[in-house]
Design a protein around this motif. Structure first.
Motif, PDB file in Angstrom:
ATOM      1  N   ALA A 145     -67.212  54.160 -15.064  1.00 16.60           N
ATOM      2  CA  ALA A 145     -66.720  54.531 -13.727  1.00 16.60           C
ATOM      3  C   ALA A 145     -65.901  53.429 -13.080  1.00 16.60           C
ATOM      4  O   ALA A 145     -65.657  53.450 -11.871  1.00 16.60           O
ATOM      5  N   ILE A 182     -59.739  53.527 -15.406  1.00 22.00           N
ATOM      6  CA  ILE A 182     -58.953  54.758 -15.313  1.00 22.00           C
ATOM      7  C   ILE A 182     -57.860  54.732 -16.378  1.00 22.00           C
ATOM      8  O   ILE A 182     -57.172  53.727 -16.552  1.00 22.00           O
ATOM      9  N   TYR A 191     -61.407  58.936 -15.772  1.00 11.71           N
ATOM     10  CA  TYR A 191     -62.233  57.772 -16.062  1.00 11.71           C
ATOM     11  C   TYR A 191     -62.414  57.637 -17.573  1.00 11.71           C
ATOM     12  O   TYR A 191     -62.489  58.643 -18.299  1.00 11.71           O
ATOM     13  N   HIS A 247     -59.413  56.153  -5.853  1.00 15.71           N
ATOM     14  CA  HIS A 247     -60.544  55.310  -6.254  1.00 15.71           C
ATOM     15  C   HIS A 247     -60.652  54.112  -5.318  1.00 15.71           C
ATOM     16  O   HIS A 247     -61.746  53.763  -4.870  1.00 15.71           O
TER      17      HIS A 247
END
Length: 313
Positions: free
Chosen positions: A215, A218, A251, A297
Protein backbone atom coordinates in the motif's frame (compact mmCIF):
# COMPACT_ATOMS: atom_id res chain seq x y z
CA UNK A 1 -19.51 73.78 15.73
CA UNK A 2 -19.37 71.17 12.99
CA UNK A 3 -19.30 67.53 13.97
CA UNK A 4 -17.65 65.28 11.39
CA UNK A 5 -19.03 61.76 11.35
CA UNK A 6 -16.79 58.90 10.29
CA UNK A 7 -17.89 57.24 7.06
CA UNK A 8 -20.16 54.29 7.71
CA UNK A 9 -17.75 51.92 6.02
CA UNK A 10 -14.78 52.81 8.23
CA UNK A 11 -14.10 50.05 10.81
CA UNK A 12 -14.25 50.94 14.49
CA UNK A 13 -11.31 50.25 16.79
CA UNK A 14 -13.26 47.38 18.36
CA UNK A 15 -14.06 45.79 15.00
CA UNK A 16 -10.43 46.17 13.89
CA UNK A 17 -9.24 44.38 17.01
CA UNK A 18 -11.88 41.69 16.49
CA UNK A 19 -10.84 41.19 12.86
CA UNK A 20 -7.18 41.01 13.85
CA UNK A 21 -7.98 38.46 16.54
CA UNK A 22 -9.98 36.37 14.09
CA UNK A 23 -7.18 36.51 11.54
CA UNK A 24 -4.62 35.52 14.16
CA UNK A 25 -6.77 32.61 15.28
CA UNK A 26 -7.19 31.43 11.70
CA UNK A 27 -3.47 31.71 11.11
CA UNK A 28 -2.76 29.69 14.27
CA UNK A 29 -5.11 26.84 13.33
CA UNK A 30 -3.53 23.54 12.31
CA UNK A 31 -5.14 21.31 9.71
CA UNK A 32 -5.35 17.51 9.92
CA UNK A 33 -6.71 14.59 7.91
CA UNK A 34 -8.27 11.48 9.41
CA UNK A 35 -9.14 8.47 7.28
CA UNK A 36 -10.51 5.20 8.60
CA UNK A 37 -12.31 1.99 7.83
CA UNK A 38 -13.98 -0.45 10.20
CA UNK A 39 -16.83 -2.96 10.47
CA UNK A 40 -20.05 -1.08 9.83
CA UNK A 41 -22.39 -0.35 12.72
CA UNK A 42 -24.63 2.42 13.97
CA UNK A 43 -23.07 5.45 15.64
CA UNK A 44 -19.62 5.56 14.00
CA UNK A 45 -19.95 9.11 12.66
CA UNK A 46 -21.28 10.37 15.99
CA UNK A 47 -18.44 8.72 17.91
CA UNK A 48 -15.70 9.95 15.56
CA UNK A 49 -16.91 13.54 15.40
CA UNK A 50 -17.40 13.52 19.16
CA UNK A 51 -13.74 12.73 19.77
CA UNK A 52 -12.70 15.47 17.35
CA UNK A 53 -15.01 17.96 19.06
CA UNK A 54 -13.50 17.11 22.45
CA UNK A 55 -10.09 18.02 20.98
CA UNK A 56 -11.38 21.36 19.66
CA UNK A 57 -11.67 20.13 16.09
CA UNK A 58 -13.63 22.05 13.48
CA UNK A 59 -14.61 19.81 10.56
CA UNK A 60 -13.93 21.32 7.13
CA UNK A 61 -14.86 18.41 4.84
CA UNK A 62 -16.23 14.95 5.46
CA UNK A 63 -16.92 11.98 3.17
CA UNK A 64 -18.13 8.49 4.00
CA UNK A 65 -19.07 5.24 2.29
CA UNK A 66 -20.73 2.07 3.48
CA UNK A 67 -19.89 -1.14 1.61
CA UNK A 68 -23.07 -3.17 1.97
CA UNK A 69 -21.51 -6.30 0.43
CA UNK A 70 -18.76 -6.53 3.04
CA UNK A 71 -20.46 -4.60 5.86
CA UNK A 72 -17.56 -2.17 6.09
CA UNK A 73 -17.57 1.58 6.67
CA UNK A 74 -15.10 4.12 5.23
CA UNK A 75 -14.59 7.76 6.17
CA UNK A 76 -12.28 10.70 5.48
CA UNK A 77 -12.42 13.91 7.51
CA UNK A 78 -10.38 17.06 7.08
CA UNK A 79 -10.48 19.28 10.16
CA UNK A 80 -8.62 22.03 11.93
CA UNK A 81 -7.72 22.74 15.53
CA UNK A 82 -6.86 26.13 16.97
CA UNK A 83 -3.67 26.71 18.86
CA UNK A 84 -0.76 24.32 19.11
CA UNK A 85 -2.58 20.99 19.02
CA UNK A 86 -0.16 18.34 17.78
CA UNK A 87 -0.85 15.34 15.59
CA UNK A 88 0.62 13.15 18.35
CA UNK A 89 -1.93 14.47 20.86
CA UNK A 90 -4.79 13.83 18.45
CA UNK A 91 -3.61 10.29 17.73
CA UNK A 92 -3.47 9.50 21.43
CA UNK A 93 -6.98 10.87 21.92
CA UNK A 94 -8.39 8.92 18.98
CA UNK A 95 -6.65 5.59 19.66
CA UNK A 96 -9.11 4.22 22.29
CA UNK A 97 -12.09 4.68 19.94
CA UNK A 98 -10.16 3.19 17.04
CA UNK A 99 -9.32 0.13 19.11
CA UNK A 100 -12.89 -0.27 20.35
CA UNK A 101 -14.31 -0.16 16.81
CA UNK A 102 -11.49 -2.28 15.26
CA UNK A 103 -10.48 0.50 12.88
CA UNK A 104 -7.77 0.68 10.28
CA UNK A 105 -6.95 4.37 10.53
CA UNK A 106 -4.47 7.12 9.85
CA UNK A 107 -4.34 10.66 11.25
CA UNK A 108 -1.84 13.05 9.68
CA UNK A 109 -0.82 16.69 9.59
CA UNK A 110 -2.29 18.01 6.34
CA UNK A 111 0.62 20.42 5.88
CA UNK A 112 3.20 17.65 5.60
CA UNK A 113 3.94 16.77 1.97
CA UNK A 114 4.19 13.12 0.95
CA UNK A 115 7.79 12.13 0.17
CA UNK A 116 7.91 10.16 -3.09
CA UNK A 117 10.67 8.02 -4.58
CA UNK A 118 10.41 7.68 -8.37
CA UNK A 119 11.62 4.54 -10.15
CA UNK A 120 12.08 4.70 -13.93
CA UNK A 121 13.75 2.75 -16.74
CA UNK A 122 14.13 3.98 -20.34
CA UNK A 123 10.72 5.57 -21.00
CA UNK A 124 10.63 9.03 -19.42
CA UNK A 125 7.24 10.53 -20.27
CA UNK A 126 5.70 9.84 -16.84
CA UNK A 127 8.86 10.96 -15.05
CA UNK A 128 9.04 14.20 -17.00
CA UNK A 129 5.33 14.88 -16.46
CA UNK A 130 5.55 14.36 -12.69
CA UNK A 131 8.64 16.55 -12.35
CA UNK A 132 6.92 19.35 -14.27
CA UNK A 133 3.77 19.11 -12.16
CA UNK A 134 5.80 19.35 -8.96
CA UNK A 135 7.92 22.22 -10.28
CA UNK A 136 4.85 24.24 -11.28
CA UNK A 137 3.00 23.55 -8.02
CA UNK A 138 0.29 21.37 -9.55
CA UNK A 139 1.28 18.27 -7.56
CA UNK A 140 2.02 18.91 -3.89
CA UNK A 141 4.59 16.21 -3.15
CA UNK A 142 8.33 16.09 -2.44
CA UNK A 143 10.71 14.01 -4.58
CA UNK A 144 13.93 13.42 -2.61
CA UNK A 145 15.40 10.95 -5.13
CA UNK A 146 15.04 9.18 -8.46
CA UNK A 147 16.22 5.59 -9.03
CA UNK A 148 16.82 3.99 -12.41
CA UNK A 149 18.42 0.85 -13.80
CA UNK A 150 19.63 3.01 -16.72
CA UNK A 151 21.46 6.34 -16.94
CA UNK A 152 19.18 7.95 -19.52
CA UNK A 153 17.54 10.53 -17.21
CA UNK A 154 20.34 11.67 -14.91
CA UNK A 155 20.48 15.05 -16.68
CA UNK A 156 16.72 15.50 -16.36
CA UNK A 157 16.99 14.77 -12.63
CA UNK A 158 19.88 17.22 -12.31
CA UNK A 159 17.87 19.96 -14.03
CA UNK A 160 15.32 19.63 -11.20
CA UNK A 161 18.08 19.41 -8.56
CA UNK A 162 17.02 15.89 -7.53
CA UNK A 163 19.63 13.22 -6.68
CA UNK A 164 19.76 10.45 -9.32
CA UNK A 165 20.71 6.92 -8.28
CA UNK A 166 21.84 4.62 -11.09
CA UNK A 167 21.34 1.03 -9.90
CA UNK A 168 21.94 -1.22 -12.93
CA UNK A 169 20.46 -4.68 -13.31
CA UNK A 170 21.36 -7.74 -15.35
CA UNK A 171 18.25 -9.58 -16.44
CA UNK A 172 19.27 -13.06 -15.19
CA UNK A 173 21.39 -12.09 -12.18
CA UNK A 174 19.25 -12.81 -9.10
CA UNK A 175 22.02 -11.88 -6.65
CA UNK A 176 22.39 -8.47 -8.29
CA UNK A 177 18.61 -7.96 -8.18
CA UNK A 178 18.55 -8.69 -4.43
CA UNK A 179 21.47 -6.32 -3.85
CA UNK A 180 19.78 -3.60 -5.92
CA UNK A 181 16.53 -3.92 -3.98
CA UNK A 182 18.45 -3.72 -0.69
CA UNK A 183 19.91 -0.40 -1.85
CA UNK A 184 16.43 0.84 -2.74
CA UNK A 185 15.14 -0.16 0.69
CA UNK A 186 18.06 1.63 2.35
CA UNK A 187 17.26 4.75 0.33
CA UNK A 188 13.58 4.52 1.32
CA UNK A 189 14.47 4.37 5.01
CA UNK A 190 17.23 6.99 4.79
CA UNK A 191 15.02 9.50 2.98
CA UNK A 192 11.89 8.66 5.01
CA UNK A 193 9.97 7.85 1.83
CA UNK A 194 6.19 7.60 2.13
CA UNK A 195 5.41 6.39 -1.40
CA UNK A 196 7.30 4.64 -4.21
CA UNK A 197 6.10 5.29 -7.76
CA UNK A 198 6.98 3.00 -10.65
CA UNK A 199 6.98 5.63 -13.39
CA UNK A 200 7.42 3.11 -16.21
CA UNK A 201 9.98 1.11 -14.24
CA UNK A 202 10.28 -2.00 -16.37
CA UNK A 203 11.35 -4.40 -13.63
CA UNK A 204 9.30 -6.82 -11.58
CA UNK A 205 9.71 -6.27 -7.85
CA UNK A 206 10.40 -9.33 -5.72
CA UNK A 207 7.63 -10.67 -3.45
CA UNK A 208 9.70 -9.51 -0.47
CA UNK A 209 9.91 -5.97 -1.87
CA UNK A 210 6.18 -5.95 -2.62
CA UNK A 211 5.44 -6.96 0.95
CA UNK A 212 7.79 -4.25 2.28
CA UNK A 213 5.97 -1.66 0.13
CA UNK A 214 2.43 -2.86 0.79
CA UNK A 215 0.00 0.00 0.00
CA UNK A 216 3.03 2.30 -0.43
CA UNK A 217 3.88 1.68 -4.10
CA UNK A 218 1.93 2.74 -7.19
CA UNK A 219 2.46 1.38 -10.70
CA UNK A 220 1.19 2.72 -14.00
CA UNK A 221 0.20 0.06 -16.49
CA UNK A 222 0.07 0.96 -20.13
CA UNK A 223 -3.26 -0.63 -20.93
CA UNK A 224 -6.76 -0.81 -19.55
CA UNK A 225 -6.37 -3.68 -17.06
CA UNK A 226 -7.20 -6.50 -17.02
CA UNK A 227 -6.90 -6.50 -20.82
CA UNK A 228 -3.68 -6.64 -22.86
CA UNK A 229 -1.13 -7.60 -20.24
CA UNK A 230 2.48 -8.35 -21.05
CA UNK A 231 4.60 -7.08 -23.92
CA UNK A 232 3.46 -4.64 -26.64
CA UNK A 233 -0.04 -4.01 -25.27
CA UNK A 234 -0.86 -1.28 -27.78
CA UNK A 235 0.04 -3.61 -30.62
CA UNK A 236 -2.23 -6.22 -29.02
CA UNK A 237 -5.00 -3.64 -28.87
CA UNK A 238 -4.42 -2.70 -32.50
CA UNK A 239 -4.66 -6.33 -33.57
CA UNK A 240 -7.98 -6.67 -31.75
CA UNK A 241 -9.36 -3.50 -33.35
CA UNK A 242 -10.31 -1.88 -30.06
CA UNK A 243 -12.01 1.53 -30.02
CA UNK A 244 -10.76 2.59 -26.59
CA UNK A 245 -7.29 2.36 -25.11
CA UNK A 246 -6.36 3.32 -21.61
CA UNK A 247 -4.09 3.22 -18.59
CA UNK A 248 -4.42 1.86 -15.06
CA UNK A 249 -2.73 3.10 -11.89
CA UNK A 250 -2.76 0.54 -9.11
CA UNK A 251 -1.01 -0.44 -5.91
CA UNK A 252 1.85 -2.89 -6.36
CA UNK A 253 1.39 -6.44 -5.09
CA UNK A 254 3.25 -9.69 -5.64
CA UNK A 255 0.51 -10.66 -8.13
CA UNK A 256 1.79 -8.95 -11.27
CA UNK A 257 -0.54 -6.13 -12.40
CA UNK A 258 -3.30 -7.41 -10.11
CA UNK A 259 -3.07 -4.83 -7.30
CA UNK A 260 -6.00 -2.68 -6.10
CA UNK A 261 -6.88 -0.13 -8.79
CA UNK A 262 -6.75 3.55 -7.85
CA UNK A 263 -7.51 5.24 -11.18
CA UNK A 264 -8.14 4.41 -14.83
CA UNK A 265 -8.69 6.52 -17.94
CA UNK A 266 -9.28 5.91 -21.63
CA UNK A 267 -8.92 7.62 -25.00
CA UNK A 268 -11.01 6.94 -28.09
CA UNK A 269 -9.22 5.66 -31.20
CA UNK A 270 -10.30 4.41 -34.62
CA UNK A 271 -9.36 1.97 -37.37
CA UNK A 272 -7.16 4.45 -39.24
CA UNK A 273 -4.55 4.71 -36.48
CA UNK A 274 -1.27 2.83 -36.46
CA UNK A 275 0.20 1.07 -33.41
CA UNK A 276 2.71 3.93 -33.05
CA UNK A 277 -0.12 6.45 -32.93
CA UNK A 278 -1.81 4.35 -30.26
CA UNK A 279 1.42 4.37 -28.24
CA UNK A 280 1.63 8.19 -28.44
CA UNK A 281 -1.98 8.63 -27.35
CA UNK A 282 -1.57 6.02 -24.64
CA UNK A 283 1.44 7.75 -23.13
CA UNK A 284 -0.58 10.93 -22.62
CA UNK A 285 -3.26 8.90 -20.84
CA UNK A 286 -0.64 7.21 -18.67
CA UNK A 287 0.73 10.55 -17.48
CA UNK A 288 -2.65 11.93 -16.45
CA UNK A 289 -3.79 8.69 -14.81
CA UNK A 290 -0.61 8.28 -12.78
CA UNK A 291 -0.62 11.92 -11.63
CA UNK A 292 -4.20 11.62 -10.38
CA UNK A 293 -3.45 8.43 -8.47
CA UNK A 294 -0.41 10.00 -6.79
CA UNK A 295 -2.34 13.14 -5.90
CA UNK A 296 -5.19 11.19 -4.33
CA UNK A 297 -2.79 9.01 -2.36
CA UNK A 298 -0.82 12.08 -1.22
CA UNK A 299 -4.05 13.76 -0.10
CA UNK A 300 -4.99 10.62 1.86
CA UNK A 301 -8.09 10.02 -0.22
CA UNK A 302 -7.50 6.33 -0.97
CA UNK A 303 -8.59 3.55 1.39
CA UNK A 304 -8.05 -0.14 0.75
CA UNK A 305 -11.11 -2.37 0.60
CA UNK A 306 -9.76 -5.87 0.09
CA UNK A 307 -8.71 -6.12 -3.56
CA UNK A 308 -10.45 -2.82 -4.32
CA UNK A 309 -10.10 0.77 -3.22
CA UNK A 310 -12.42 3.50 -1.98
CA UNK A 311 -11.34 6.87 -3.37
CA UNK A 312 -12.86 10.02 -1.86
CA UNK A 313 -12.27 12.60 -4.65
Amino acid sequence: MTVRHAPSHAPSAASSVSAATTAASAAAASRFILKLSCPDQAGIVHAVTGVLLEQGGNILTSAQHGDADHRRFFMRIEFECAGSTSVHTLREAFAPLAQRLAMDWELVDARRKTRVLLLVSKLGHCLNDLLFRVQTGHLAIEIPAIVSNHRDFYQLAASHDIPFHHLPLLQADEAQKQAQERKIRELIEEQQIDLVVLARYMQILSPQMCEFLQARAINIHHSFLPSFKGARPYHQAHERGVKLIGATAHYVTSDLDEGPIIEQDVARIDHSMTPDQLVAIGRDVECVTLARAIQWHAEHRVLLNGHRTVVFR
